[in-house]
Design a protein around this motif. Structure first.
Motif, PDB file in Angstrom:
ATOM      1  N   ARG A  99      24.173   6.855  20.722  1.00 41.61           N
ATOM      2  CA  ARG A  99      25.080   5.925  20.047  1.00 41.61           C
ATOM      3  C   ARG A  99      25.316   6.331  18.598  1.00 41.61           C
ATOM      4  O   ARG A  99      26.336   6.018  18.018  1.00 41.61           O
ATOM      5  CB  ARG A  99      24.498   4.501  20.066  1.00 41.61           C
ATOM      6  N   ARG A 100      24.306   7.000  18.036  1.00 40.39           N
ATOM      7  CA  ARG A 100      24.446   7.390  16.630  1.00 40.39           C
ATOM      8  C   ARG A 100      25.581   8.407  16.444  1.00 40.39           C
ATOM      9  O   ARG A 100      26.123   8.558  15.363  1.00 40.39           O
ATOM     10  CB  ARG A 100      23.131   7.992  16.122  1.00 40.39           C
ATOM     11  N   GLN A 106      28.611   8.418  17.505  1.00 40.45           N
ATOM     12  CA  GLN A 106      29.881   7.814  17.130  1.00 40.45           C
ATOM     13  C   GLN A 106      29.880   7.390  15.660  1.00 40.45           C
ATOM     14  O   GLN A 106      30.846   7.604  14.941  1.00 40.45           O
ATOM     15  CB  GLN A 106      30.156   6.608  18.004  1.00 40.45           C
ATOM     16  N   LYS A 107      28.742   6.804  15.276  1.00 45.11           N
ATOM     17  CA  LYS A 107      28.613   6.389  13.876  1.00 45.11           C
ATOM     18  C   LYS A 107      28.797   7.588  12.953  1.00 45.11           C
ATOM     19  O   LYS A 107      29.544   7.545  11.983  1.00 45.11           O
ATOM     20  CB  LYS A 107      27.238   5.780  13.638  1.00 45.11           C
TER      21      LYS A 107
END
Ligand code: HEM
Lengths: 199, 318
Positions: free
Chosen positions: A141-142, A144-145
């Motif tokens: 998920r990181r 995308q950040k």
């Protein structure tokens, strides 16, 4: 469907390559203006910024056309943006400053427009490096950040451009307007999605 | 009726024609500046043969006042110009200056002098008196060229006007013709372009008024029909298309100085030790050569002009 994506990808690839081919063509014709190094710094920086803006427009374009195919070329567009910025930095380093470190270090440290450009370059380098499938998996998920930093990099690049012109701010101003428009489109998009989810 | 209208459309609603034009030009020029430099190859519209389209001038080279280096090519000198009146891209002046009419031309010489006057260019600078000088021109952007100018020492012109003892500076003004100079239709600089010299700088034997280059009359993009050449100062001091020369007792403010006083000073002497805030002035790229060279103090004229600045702090008075 699959083949139309393949055709689209090929077209975008050729579009990404076009500025480079054009510059090579002009080089072969001895037509890079009276000051080729300056011309190449400007051209590579300009096309880097153009492709950065094009990457940022992928999401709004997808929303507008409701065609998910555009997502398939996002990485390629991002890598083209990085390619031209990398070219820009290399030409600056080797041809413009001729590796005179007594000019390069003070440039990066004490000239704000270069500091910003250099920061943008580092961000884009990190994004290019982590653009592979392996890194996408590893970061989860990181990822995308992290890759949202591209908006920041584009902004830094616009300010870099704004600060380096001597008097005529029209071109960087145009890029600033485009950047703001794309940001607005993005936030509107995000807000729209959220309200949909609530329903 | 009229009054009513006035009431209804006050303030911001109304766009004056000038503003409207300006806005329109802003949009037009933006689209143009974005695409033109990228797409227009130079070779398609320029070559060294173009020289022959310009009227020839007769002038003998003043060897004592010339440097020995080989001049840059006609194409280099006439397609790579900073002349914002015709656009800010270097190739813009050669493309956008065709509508400019440098003849007939008159110049006003006035201010603190005993013989002010309005002169036709041919009377001010007769064709018989011309000489050629090969100077290098060092741009503030850290590139340089070698250029064979044709003209007369500025001193000869100034002394004819008999400056008074109170005159300490000379102020120069460029032409303002937005209809012929597309760059002037946008507010890029505070038009018309202005420059200034100290009187002793203006009277220095190196300071030159050029009407030609390479044995021909000046092309429009090079500052036709007459321009200043001050070889020991950054190129922007060498004001183009001059219409007025004025003697004054106060230091003139030049256009670039007004725009960014922290970046461009009144003197603008070539000096490798004093950086522009945004780049180093230590080295320069001579157009047409691959590697950069070291920039010389006063562009190599330290022996000739050093005395003018004996008591001047060059860091402070950049
Ligand atoms: C994301 C990164 C960057 C982008 C998108 C970018 C973009 C640009 C653009 C659009 C221009 C102006 C081109 C024109 O005038 O047409 C430019 C000029 C320039 N950039 Fe960058 N740039 C970046 C990073 C850098 C870096 C890392 C350096 C050097 C360390 C650098 C040094 C320069 C220089 C020296 C100029 C020319 C300045 C001048 O002409 O006075 N840039 N850049």
């Amino acid at each position: 469907m699959k083949s139309s994506v393949a055709v689209f990808k090929t077209l975008i690839f050729l579009a990404g390559l076009a500025p480079l081919l054009w510059l090579i063509y002009r080089f072969l014709n001895d037509d890079l203006t009276a000051n080729p190094v300056e011309f190449l710094v400007h051209q590579s920086g300009f096309w880097g910024l153009v492709y950065l803006m094009v990457v940022l427009s992928v999401t709004p374009v997808r929303r507008f056309t409701r065609w998910n195919g555009v997502i398939k070329v996002r990485r390629m567009l991002g890598l083209f943006a990085f390619f031209y910025v990398f070219l820009h930095f290399s030409i600056y380093l080797f041809l413009d400053r001729e590796l005179y470190w007594d000019e390069i270090i003070p440039d990066i440290v004490k000239r704000p427009y270069i500091t910003l450009g250099f920061t943008a370059f580092l961000i884009l380098a990190a994004l290019a490096l982590t653009s592979t499938r392996g890194w996408i998996r590893r970061l989860g998920r990181r990822w995308q950040k992290l890759h949202r930093l591209v908006y920041g990099a584009a902004l830094l690049a616009v300010v870099h451009f704004w600060w380096l012109v001597k008097a005529d701010i029209r071109e960087p101003a145009l890029f600033a307007v485009i950047w703001i428009g794309l940001m607005a489109a993005r936030f509107k998009n995000a807000a729209g999605q959220q309200s949909k989810m609530k329903k | 009726m009229l009054i009513k209208n006035k009431e209804r459309y006050t303030g911001r609603e109304i766009t004056s024609e000038k503003d409207y034009m300006r806005r329109r030009d802003f949009l037009k020029l933006s689209a143009w500046t974005l695409t033109a430099p990228a797409l227009a190859p130079v070779r398609l519209f320029a070559s060294d043969e173009d020289k022959n389209k310009y009227t020839a001038l007769n002038a003998v080279r003043n060897k004592a006042m010339s440097i020995g280096e080989k001049p840059n090519s006609w194409t280099e000198i006439t397609t790579y110009n900073n002349f914002y009146e015709f656009g800010t891209d270097k190739s813009a002046p050669s493309r956008n200056s065709r509508a400019f009419k440098p003849r007939p031309w008159s110049v006003a010489i006035d201010g603190l002098c005993d013989k002010p006057g309005h002169y036709q260019l041919e009377d001010l600078i007769p064709a018989k008196k011309l000489e050629e000088r090969v100077y290098s021109l060092r741009c503030v952007e850290a590139w340089s060229m070698v250029i064979p100018w044709i003209g007369v020492p500025l001193k000869n012109i100034l002394l004819k006007a008999q400056p008074r003892s109170t005159a300490r500076f000379v102020e120069f003004t460029s032409v303002y013709r937005p209809s012929e100079m597309p760059g002037q239709r946008a507010h890029i600089l505070d038009w018309p372009y202005m420059e200034g010299l100290r009187l002793d700088e203006a009277l220095h034997p190196l300071t030159f008024l050029a009407v030609g280059v390479y044995g021909r009359v000046l092309p429009n993009q090079n500052g036709a029909p007459l321009r200043l050449v001050v070889p020991w100062k950054y190129g922007f001091k060498s004001i183009k298309s001059i219409v007025r020369i004025r003697f004054t007792d106060t230091m003139p403010v030049s256009t670039w100085q007004r725009l960014a006083p922290g970046e461009y000073g009144f003197y603008a002497n070539v000096n490798p030790e004093v950086d522009h805030p945004r780049w180093s002035q230590r080295r320069e790229r001579r157009i047409g050569t691959f590697f950069k060279r070291e920039t010389q103090l006063f562009n190599g004229y330290a022996d000739e002009v050093g005395a003018l600045y004996k008591n001047l702090d060059l860091e402070k008075w950049y």
